[in-house]
Scaffold this motif. Structure first.
Motif, PDB file in Angstrom:
ATOM      1  N   ALA A 136      58.712 -22.419  22.213  1.00  0.00           N
ATOM      2  CA  ALA A 136      57.587 -22.593  23.135  1.00  0.00           C
ATOM      3  C   ALA A 136      58.035 -23.401  24.340  1.00  0.00           C
ATOM      4  N   SER A 137      59.338 -23.590  24.482  1.00  0.00           N
ATOM      5  CA  SER A 137      59.893 -24.432  25.538  1.00  0.00           C
ATOM      6  C   SER A 137      59.981 -23.676  26.855  1.00  0.00           C
ATOM      7  N   PRO A 138      59.204 -24.077  27.859  1.00  0.00           N
ATOM      8  CA  PRO A 138      59.313 -23.411  29.167  1.00  0.00           C
ATOM      9  C   PRO A 138      60.719 -23.501  29.746  1.00  0.00           C
ATOM     10  N   ASP A 139      61.404 -24.621  29.526  1.00  0.00           N
ATOM     11  CA  ASP A 139      62.761 -24.775  30.060  1.00  0.00           C
ATOM     12  C   ASP A 139      63.731 -23.799  29.410  1.00  0.00           C
ATOM     13  N   HIS A 140      63.602 -23.634  28.089  1.00  0.00           N
ATOM     14  CA  HIS A 140      64.505 -22.719  27.382  1.00  0.00           C
ATOM     15  C   HIS A 140      64.232 -21.280  27.803  1.00  0.00           C
ATOM     16  N   ILE A 141      62.964 -20.939  27.933  1.00  0.00           N
ATOM     17  CA  ILE A 141      62.599 -19.591  28.384  1.00  0.00           C
ATOM     18  C   ILE A 141      63.158 -19.333  29.777  1.00  0.00           C
ATOM     19  N   ALA A 142      63.004 -20.326  30.677  1.00  0.00           N
ATOM     20  CA  ALA A 142      63.483 -20.165  32.049  1.00  0.00           C
ATOM     21  C   ALA A 142      64.992 -19.961  32.098  1.00  0.00           C
ATOM     22  N   GLU A 143      65.718 -20.703  31.265  1.00  0.00           N
ATOM     23  CA  GLU A 143      67.179 -20.577  31.250  1.00  0.00           C
ATOM     24  C   GLU A 143      67.613 -19.205  30.754  1.00  0.00           C
ATOM     25  N   LEU A 144      67.002 -18.725  29.673  1.00  0.00           N
ATOM     26  CA  LEU A 144      67.401 -17.413  29.163  1.00  0.00           C
ATOM     27  C   LEU A 144      66.975 -16.299  30.110  1.00  0.00           C
ATOM     28  N   ARG A 145      65.866 -16.482  30.788  1.00  0.00           N
ATOM     29  CA  ARG A 145      65.465 -15.494  31.797  1.00  0.00           C
ATOM     30  C   ARG A 145      66.496 -15.444  32.925  1.00  0.00           C
ATOM     31  N   ARG A 146      66.945 -16.617  33.372  1.00  0.00           N
ATOM     32  CA  ARG A 146      67.968 -16.656  34.428  1.00  0.00           C
ATOM     33  C   ARG A 146      69.239 -15.932  33.989  1.00  0.00           C
ATOM     34  N   GLN A 147      69.638 -16.168  32.742  1.00  0.00           N
ATOM     35  CA  GLN A 147      70.855 -15.536  32.246  1.00  0.00           C
ATOM     36  C   GLN A 147      70.679 -14.021  32.120  1.00  0.00           C
ATOM     37  N   PHE A 148      69.511 -13.592  31.661  1.00  0.00           N
ATOM     38  CA  PHE A 148      69.245 -12.156  31.548  1.00  0.00           C
ATOM     39  C   PHE A 148      69.320 -11.498  32.919  1.00  0.00           C
ATOM     40  N   ILE A 149      68.693 -12.092  33.910  1.00  0.00           N
ATOM     41  CA  ILE A 149      68.700 -11.532  35.257  1.00  0.00           C
ATOM     42  C   ILE A 149      70.117 -11.517  35.822  1.00  0.00           C
ATOM     43  N   ALA A 150      70.876 -12.576  35.565  1.00  0.00           N
ATOM     44  CA  ALA A 150      72.262 -12.614  36.034  1.00  0.00           C
ATOM     45  C   ALA A 150      73.060 -11.462  35.443  1.00  0.00           C
ATOM     46  N   GLY A 151      72.865 -11.187  34.156  1.00  0.00           N
ATOM     47  CA  GLY A 151      73.568 -10.079  33.519  1.00  0.00           C
ATOM     48  C   GLY A 151      73.149  -8.736  34.080  1.00  0.00           C
ATOM     49  N   ALA A 152      71.846  -8.596  34.356  1.00  0.00           N
ATOM     50  CA  ALA A 152      71.345  -7.338  34.913  1.00  0.00           C
ATOM     51  C   ALA A 152      71.882  -7.120  36.317  1.00  0.00           C
ATOM     52  N   GLU A 153      71.871  -8.162  37.129  1.00  0.00           N
ATOM     53  CA  GLU A 153      72.359  -8.024  38.503  1.00  0.00           C
ATOM     54  C   GLU A 153      73.855  -7.715  38.531  1.00  0.00           C
ATOM     55  N   ALA A 154      74.617  -8.349  37.639  1.00  0.00           N
ATOM     56  CA  ALA A 154      76.057  -8.086  37.581  1.00  0.00           C
ATOM     57  C   ALA A 154      76.341  -6.636  37.199  1.00  0.00           C
ATOM     58  N   ALA A 155      75.431  -6.033  36.424  1.00  0.00           N
ATOM     59  CA  ALA A 155      75.593  -4.642  36.002  1.00  0.00           C
ATOM     60  C   ALA A 155      74.965  -3.664  36.990  1.00  0.00           C
ATOM     61  N   GLY A 156      74.374  -4.193  38.065  1.00  0.00           N
ATOM     62  CA  GLY A 156      73.738  -3.333  39.056  1.00  0.00           C
ATOM     63  C   GLY A 156      72.427  -2.742  38.604  1.00  0.00           C
ATOM     64  N   ARG A 157      71.747  -3.420  37.673  1.00  0.00           N
ATOM     65  CA  ARG A 157      70.482  -2.912  37.143  1.00  0.00           C
ATOM     66  C   ARG A 157      69.297  -3.488  37.909  1.00  0.00           C
ATOM     67  N   ASP A 158      68.212  -2.718  37.952  1.00  0.00           N
ATOM     68  CA  ASP A 158      66.974  -3.168  38.581  1.00  0.00           C
ATOM     69  C   ASP A 158      66.335  -4.240  37.709  1.00  0.00           C
ATOM     70  N   THR A 159      65.929  -5.350  38.305  1.00  0.00           N
ATOM     71  CA  THR A 159      65.300  -6.438  37.542  1.00  0.00           C
ATOM     72  C   THR A 159      63.789  -6.483  37.745  1.00  0.00           C
ATOM     73  N   GLY A 160      63.243  -5.441  38.352  1.00  0.00           N
ATOM     74  CA  GLY A 160      61.813  -5.467  38.654  1.00  0.00           C
ATOM     75  C   GLY A 160      60.908  -5.274  37.459  1.00  0.00           C
ATOM     76  N   ASN A 161      61.423  -4.676  36.376  1.00  0.00           N
ATOM     77  CA  ASN A 161      60.561  -4.367  35.224  1.00  0.00           C
ATOM     78  C   ASN A 161      61.067  -4.987  33.929  1.00  0.00           C
ATOM     79  N   ILE A 162      61.765  -6.102  34.025  1.00  0.00           N
ATOM     80  CA  ILE A 162      62.263  -6.737  32.805  1.00  0.00           C
ATOM     81  C   ILE A 162      61.103  -7.344  32.031  1.00  0.00           C
TER      82      ILE A 162
END
Length: 336
Positions: free
Chosen positions: A182-208
């Motif tokens: 339920a940690s907003p900080d932990h959620i925010a960090e994993l979201r950042r990492q997910f987006i970083a992985g998607a962007e590195a792969a050239g994937r659209d992050t609009g519908n994650i």
């Protein structure tokens, strides 16, 4: 995207209880119902079969299945069969598995690569691809394909508690599920990492979709709700690493409460569970308390809240509070 809301339950209930529970979940307007496929409880697949046959709108899925218990092809076959049965309502989470230490799996080799291969092999099977699959952990010959049609792509989320897995997930998956937080900080960090992985792969992050699946203990009596969740955390904390470390909970605190619990000293164990742990891993308190906690999770980056066990001291009453007091608060704000 409007925030989505779901209920997650384990296989701890009698089999006869799941259909009426799912029908109640559907009637309240929840988006999905997740069944934990944990080794120590009843398996998810027969439970999901009963629910699929007795509901009409609710999306369903096992969260999570692990390739360390059964081959990814087996999981994909079950998923495809239930998607057919349910009329295209299945979703699925794939992850390392939280109870693997009970199988003696304490230091898995290359877990990120293993899980990526499992996800790719499940996707291959569900798409009807007949190319040979030659991974380090999983293999499939050209002759391995389903002898039945799979009607549609089935969303495969990756379950994770850690940044490396979240970043890998961003390169291939539609989203992640972070259980027991339920940690907003932990959620925010994993979201950042997910987006970083998607962007590195050239994937659209609009519908994650970032699904947070906190433990929940909700009751009009705040003290009763807190007492209820402390008992569960005394048992679960040893299995929540690395989130326990990220939350600043020492191994000494974890061991003290767990050892007391397993020794039968339940009240002592509850007393040793810190307020920090309750806040990090659960939505706990009255409906008003929990609404504020959910708002913080959404602000941290959660797109989807899946209320996890135990729900509260009286699970049926807690589900009613969620369905009648918490869900309407957010639905009204979203104009739904």
């Amino acid at each position: 995207m409007s925030t989505r809301f779901s209920i997650m339950v384990t296989g701890a209930l009698p089999m006869k209880d799941y259909v009426p529970l799912a029908q109640q979940v559907e009637a309240y307007g929840f988006d999905q119902m997740h069944i934990a496929d944990d080794l120590v409880f009843r398996p998810a697949w027969p439970i999901l079969t009963m629910i699929a046959m007795n509901t009409g709108r609710l999306q369903l899925g096992p969260f999570i299945v692990t390739p360390q218990v059964a081959n990814p092809v087996y999981h994909a076959a079950n998923l495809a069969a239930l998607d057919e049965l349910s009329g295209g309502r299945m979703v699925c989470g794939v992850g390392r598995g939280g109870f693997n230490p009970l199988l003696g799996i304490t230091n898995p080799v290359k877990p990120v690569k293993m899980l990526k291969e499992a996800w790719l092999l499940m996707t291959r099977m569900l798409q009807g691809d007949r190319e040979p699959f030659d991974g380090e952990f999983f293999k499939a010959t050209a002759d391995l394909y389903f002898q039945f049609d799979v009607a549609r792509p089935i969303p495969l989320f990756i379950g994770t508690w850690g940044p490396q897995m979240a970043k890998m997930a961003g390169s291939i998956a539609p989203g992640i599920k972070i259980d027991c937080t339920a940690s907003p900080d932990h959620i925010a960090e994993l979201r950042r990492q997910f987006i970083a992985g998607a962007e590195a792969a050239g994937r659209d992050t609009g519908n994650i979709e970032i699904i947070a699946g906190p433990l929940a203990s909700i009751d009009e009596d705040r003290a009763a709700a807190e007492d209820n969740i402390r008992g569960m955390l005394a048992l679960l904390q040893p299995f929540l690493a690395p989130m326990t470390f990220a939350a600043g909970i020492s191994q000494e605190e974890i061991d003290a409460s767990y050892n007391a619990f397993t020794a039968g000293e339940v009240e002592k164990a509850k007393a040793l569970v810190t307020d920090k742990a309750v806040k990090a891993f659960s939505l706990t308190g009255t409906p008003g308390d929990v609404i504020g906690q959910i708002e913080a999770m959404i602000a941290g980056g959660a797109d989807h809240i899946a209320f996890g066990p135990p729900l509260g001291p009286d699970p049926a009453a807690s589900l009613r509070l969620i369905g009648e007091k918490i869900l309407p608060h957010f639905r009204k704000r979203q104009g739904r």
